[in-house]
Write an enzyme that holds these catalytic residues in place. Structure first.
Site, PDB file in Angstrom:
ATOM      1  N   GLY A   1      14.298  60.122  42.869  1.00 11.49           N
ATOM      2  CA  GLY A   1      15.283  59.059  42.997  1.00 11.49           C
ATOM      3  C   GLY A   1      15.859  58.622  41.662  1.00 11.49           C
ATOM      4  CB  THR A   2      14.319  57.978  38.353  1.00  9.19           C
ATOM      5  OG1 THR A   2      13.353  57.076  38.894  1.00  9.19           O
ATOM      6  CG2 THR A   2      14.761  57.500  36.985  1.00  9.19           C
TER       7      THR A   2
ATOM      8  CD  GLN B   1      11.446  52.328  48.948  1.00 12.92           C
ATOM      9  OE1 GLN B   1      10.912  52.509  50.044  1.00 12.92           O
ATOM     10  NE2 GLN B   1      10.776  52.477  47.807  1.00 12.92           N
TER      11      GLN B   1
ATOM     12  CB  SER C   1      12.842  59.575  46.092  1.00 17.03           C
ATOM     13  OG  SER C   1      11.615  59.903  45.495  1.00 17.03           O
TER      14      SER C   1
ATOM     15  CB  THR D   1      13.861  77.122  37.041  1.00 21.48           C
ATOM     16  OG1 THR D   1      14.421  77.960  36.030  1.00 21.48           O
ATOM     17  CG2 THR D   1      13.200  77.982  38.110  1.00 21.48           C
TER      18      THR D   1
ATOM     19  CB  CYS E   1       8.868  51.122  38.830  1.00 22.84           C
ATOM     20  SG  CYS E   1       9.266  52.309  40.101  1.00 22.84           S
TER      21      CYS E   1
HETATM   22  N1  PLP Z   1      15.275  53.703  43.986  1.00 21.90           N
HETATM   23  C1  PLP Z   1      14.470  52.961  44.755  1.00 21.90           C
HETATM   24  C2  PLP Z   1      15.053  51.975  45.697  1.00 21.90           C
HETATM   25  C3  PLP Z   1      13.090  53.118  44.662  1.00 21.90           C
HETATM   26  O1  PLP Z   1      12.282  52.374  45.416  1.00 21.90           O
HETATM   27  C4  PLP Z   1      12.562  54.056  43.734  1.00 21.90           C
HETATM   28  C5  PLP Z   1      11.110  54.181  43.543  1.00 21.90           C
HETATM   29  O2  PLP Z   1      10.356  53.240  43.718  1.00 21.90           O
HETATM   30  C6  PLP Z   1      13.461  54.821  42.981  1.00 21.90           C
HETATM   31  C7  PLP Z   1      14.803  54.610  43.135  1.00 21.90           C
HETATM   32  C8  PLP Z   1      12.973  55.852  42.020  1.00 21.90           C
HETATM   33  O3  PLP Z   1      12.586  57.020  42.729  1.00 21.90           O
HETATM   34  P1  PLP Z   1      11.581  58.076  42.061  1.00 21.90           P
HETATM   35  O4  PLP Z   1      10.237  57.436  42.044  1.00 21.90           O
HETATM   36  O5  PLP Z   1      11.654  59.267  42.975  1.00 21.90           O
HETATM   37  O6  PLP Z   1      12.109  58.384  40.714  1.00 21.90           O
END
Ligand code: PLP
Length: 387
Positions: free
Chosen positions: A71-72, A174, A194, A232, A321
């Protein structure tokens, strides 16, 4: 000790079917998906099958799916990749840090407007409309909040973006697997998901990118993912994400989301019935079916998490996080909670593995733990004596 995991918004366990699907790609199917020989073709076919599954989950074409590391990366790629210096970006105050800090970073060269939320944690589409400027290039508003589970009015925001000819990205990390997603319904140009929030492993994800949307990549290297994401491919992770997408779709057909919200509601109602001075953050707003964020007056969230963990129940205070950080949640304070109220809020988030028995046990543990922590709180005792 029997452990119960109600922190699925932090990460979910990999489902057995997902593990089975990915296992051969650590062993006999090891080829580089870019190689033209048999080994490469085998893994290329698996990557493309997974792309089809993710595309079905999102209601888009396979060619519009870009695999990422999670997700990030998807959020960073969309925000940095869809804007250039001088652009104006609209986002909200309750975004995940992957979006907020991407925007903050771009403030060096772009202007950013952070629209507020109401006390339920919902963005007002009119605020988004009013924030538009001639140089607005991107709107990035999440689909579901990670702390409260509150769903945002994506379709209305999508329409505003379309009418203004502005790109719309939504962080659906989410939401994916919890509520059905259709990118054309939402009207978004980019959407991030994600794997590890939907029972695939950590370190894989995808970005939907509408056909024809110009994107500047974050990474330079090989021409993987149609030059949108060099590197890759993580074949086992991608195969797992594809399987998790298939299982999510089957789950919607079986009504898993309804089963999940029934379990969540039983947990929430049971807690509210047994614990005085507790309220649900996001009451009155539409929410994903698995999340309940509850404010318990006069408890210290961290102490509650530790006490419950000692009894075998895993929950969290706010976003994973930022765990370890002592600042109150930016999401809850944006909704108008005082810092002490935000710190006294606990997130319960269910996953596909949770059973009705898990909820029974949680319903036995939470009230007794709140009662014990409040007994230790002189301020709470004083308040109850005076009232
Ligand atoms: N966006 C949201 C709403 C999330 O809850 C999270 C992770 O907690 C992320 C992005 C980041 O995703 P990832 O952990 O796969 O980098």
């Amino acid at each position: 000790m029997h452990r119960i995991y109600l922190d699925n918004n932090a990460t979910t366990p990999v489902l057995p079917e997902v593990l089975e699907a990915m296992r051969p790609y650590f062993g006999e199917h090891f080829g580089n998906a870019s190689s033209i020989h048999h080994h490469g073709q085998e893994t290329r076919a698996a990557v493309e099958r997974a792309r089809d599954s993710v595309a079905s989950l999102l209601g888009c074409r396979a060619a519009e799916v870009v695999f990422t590391s999670g997700g990030t990366e998807g959020d960073n790629l969309a925000i940095a990749g869809l804007t250039i210096a001088g652009d104006h970006i609209i986002t909200s105050t309750i975004e995940h840090h992957a979006v907020l800090l991407s925007c903050k970073h771009l403030e060096e060269s772009c202007e950013v407007t952070y629209v507020p939320v109401d006390s339920r944690g919902v963005v007002d589409p009119d605020d988004v409309r009013r924030a538009l400027r001639p140089n607005t290039k991107l709107i990035s508003i999440m689909m579901a909040n990670n702390e409260t589970g509150v769903l945002q009015p994506g379709e209305e925001i999508g329409k505003i973006a379309r009418d203004a000819d502005v790109c719309f990205h939504t962080d659906a990390v989410q939401a994916a697997g919890k509520v059905p997603i259709d990118v054309n319904h939402i009207g978004c140009d980019a959407l991030s998901i994600s794997g590890h929030k939907m029972h695939a492993p950590q370190g894989v994800g995808a970005l939907y990118l509408r056909k024809g949307t110009r994107l500047e990549p974050l990474f330079y290297g090989g021409r993987h993912e149609r030059s949108r994401r060099a590197g890759t491919e993580n074949v086992p992770g991608i195969v797992a994400l594809g399987k998790a997408a298939e299982l999510a779709m089957q789950g919607f057909q079986r009504g898993d989301d309804k089963r999940m919200s029934a379990l969540r509601d039983r947990l929430q109602q049971g807690i509210l019935a047994q614990v005085e001075d507790a309220t649900v953050n996001g009451t009155g707003a539409p929410r994903v079916p698995n999340t309940s964020n509850i404010y318990f007056d006069h408890i210290e969230g961290e102490s509650m998490v530790i006490s419950l963990d000692l009894k075998g129940l895993a929950v969290s205070t706010g976003a994973a996080c930022s765990s370890g950080a002592i600042e109150p949640s930016h999401v809850l304070t944006a909704m108008g909670l005082r810092p002490d109220q935000a710190r006294a809020s606990i997130r319960f988030s269910l996953g596909k593995q949770n059973t009705p028995e898990d909820i029974d046990i949680a319903l036995a543990l939470v009230p007794e733990t709140v009662a014990r922590l409040r007994e230790l709180s002189p301020a709470y005792r004083k308040q109850t004596v005076n009232s």
